[in-house]
Design an enzyme around this catalytic site. Structure first.
Site: not given
Ligand code: NDP
Length: 251
Positions: A134, A147
């Site tokens: 990020s 974070y």
């Molecule tokens: P979402 O919340 O849409 O997706 C997050 C994903 O992580 C979901 O599929 C969720 O699935 C999964 N997840 C969360 N906890 C767990 C767990 N314990 N085990 C397995 N899977 C897990 O957000 P994003 O797509 O934006 O996030 C994806 C990545 O991108 C993250 O690492 C985030 O920090 C990073 N990021 C996002 C930014 C943004 O602005 N959106 C900016 C920079 C980085 P489920 O709940 O079904 O387990």
């Protein structure tokens, strides 16, 4: 026909992970999708087609990681995408549970998946670990300490891994997005949709597909080319704290 190379995507039930699963399948990989919300995961896999498989995965639970990985007979690319943020409180009001969640999911989860799949990544002769970091891994901001600390941790792990694997046939890449319109802010603000919407008000954020295209680019370079890191942000964003918002004449 040659067997498809397998890409594992954690957190593939929504956002960047789901888009990455699509992009890597389009690039010719078989994709193994993991997340906790299994129904959502199956929907994503069904939309991709026969190249996709879906298995329950909680990266905070070693037994779940073990079961997920035991079902795989190879892994050529691992996308450590599962993660996110909780809260935006100053350090003075830090919430222990939020910090634990962020460390367990982003840092420990990434370590668990990487440790478990490194034998396959090495054995395949052309492995690749891709971390979803990020801008928060590069630039701290008020309210972001938990974070920031977690994503700085992922960044440190990425650099260490790259050095530890030097000379082995395993690449290590970190893709660092800025603001992306996914469920990220709903998760961060625990379902407060109005607060989540306000994050993107008056600006055009990245889409999950924009970031997935960067991940797929890194994953499809020739084996001798390692994209070490890639910082990708919306045109409307500069750094972690400056966003141009058309409705406010910029900020
Ligand atoms: P979402 O919340 O849409 O997706 C997050 C994903 O992580 C979901 O599929 C969720 O699935 C999964 N997840 C969360 N906890 C767990 C767990 N314990 N085990 C397995 N899977 C897990 O957000 P994003 O797509 O934006 O996030 C994806 C990545 O991108 C993250 O690492 C985030 O920090 C990073 N990021 C996002 C930014 C943004 O602005 N959106 C900016 C920079 C980085 P489920 O709940 O079904 O387990």
């Amino acid at each position: 026909m040659a067997e498809r190379r397998l890409a594992v995507v954690s957190g593939a039930s929504s956002g960047i992970g789901a888009a990455t699963a699509h992009a890597l399948a389009d690039a010719g990989f078989a994709v193994a999708l993991g997340a906790r919300r299994v129904e959502r995961l199956h929907d994503v896999a069904a939309a991709i087609g026969p190249a996709a498989s879906a298995l329950p995965l909680d990266v905070t639970d070693q037994a779940s990681v073990d079961a997920f990985c035991a079902a795989l007979d190879r892994c050529d690319v691992l996308v450590n995408n599962a993660g996110g943020a909780k809260g935006l409180a100053p350090v003075a009001d830090a919430d222990d549970d939020h910090w634990r969640w962020m460390f367990e999911t982003n840092v420990m989860g990434t370590m668990r998946m990487t440790r478990a799949l490194l034998p396959h990544l090495r054995a395949g002769g052309d492995g690749h670990v891709i971390m979803v970091g990020s801008i928060a891994a590069l630039e701290p901001y008020p309210g972001g300490a938990g974070y920031n600390a977690a994503k700085y941790g992922v960044r440190a792990m990425t650099s260490v891994l790259r050095q530890e694997l030097l000379g082995e046939p395993v690449r290590v890449t970190e893709v660092d997005p800025g603001m992306v319109r996914t469920e990220f802010s709903e998760v961060r603000f625990e379902g407060d949709a109005a607060r989540a919407d306000a994050v993107y008000a008056g600006m055009t954020p990245l889409s999950a597909e924009d970031v997935a295209a960067c991940i797929a680019f890194a994953a499809t370079r020739p084996p001798h080319v390692n994209i070490d890191s890639m910082l990708v942000m919306a045109r409307d964003q500069y750094g972690a704290q400056r966003v141009h918002r058309r409705d406010r004449g910029g900020s």
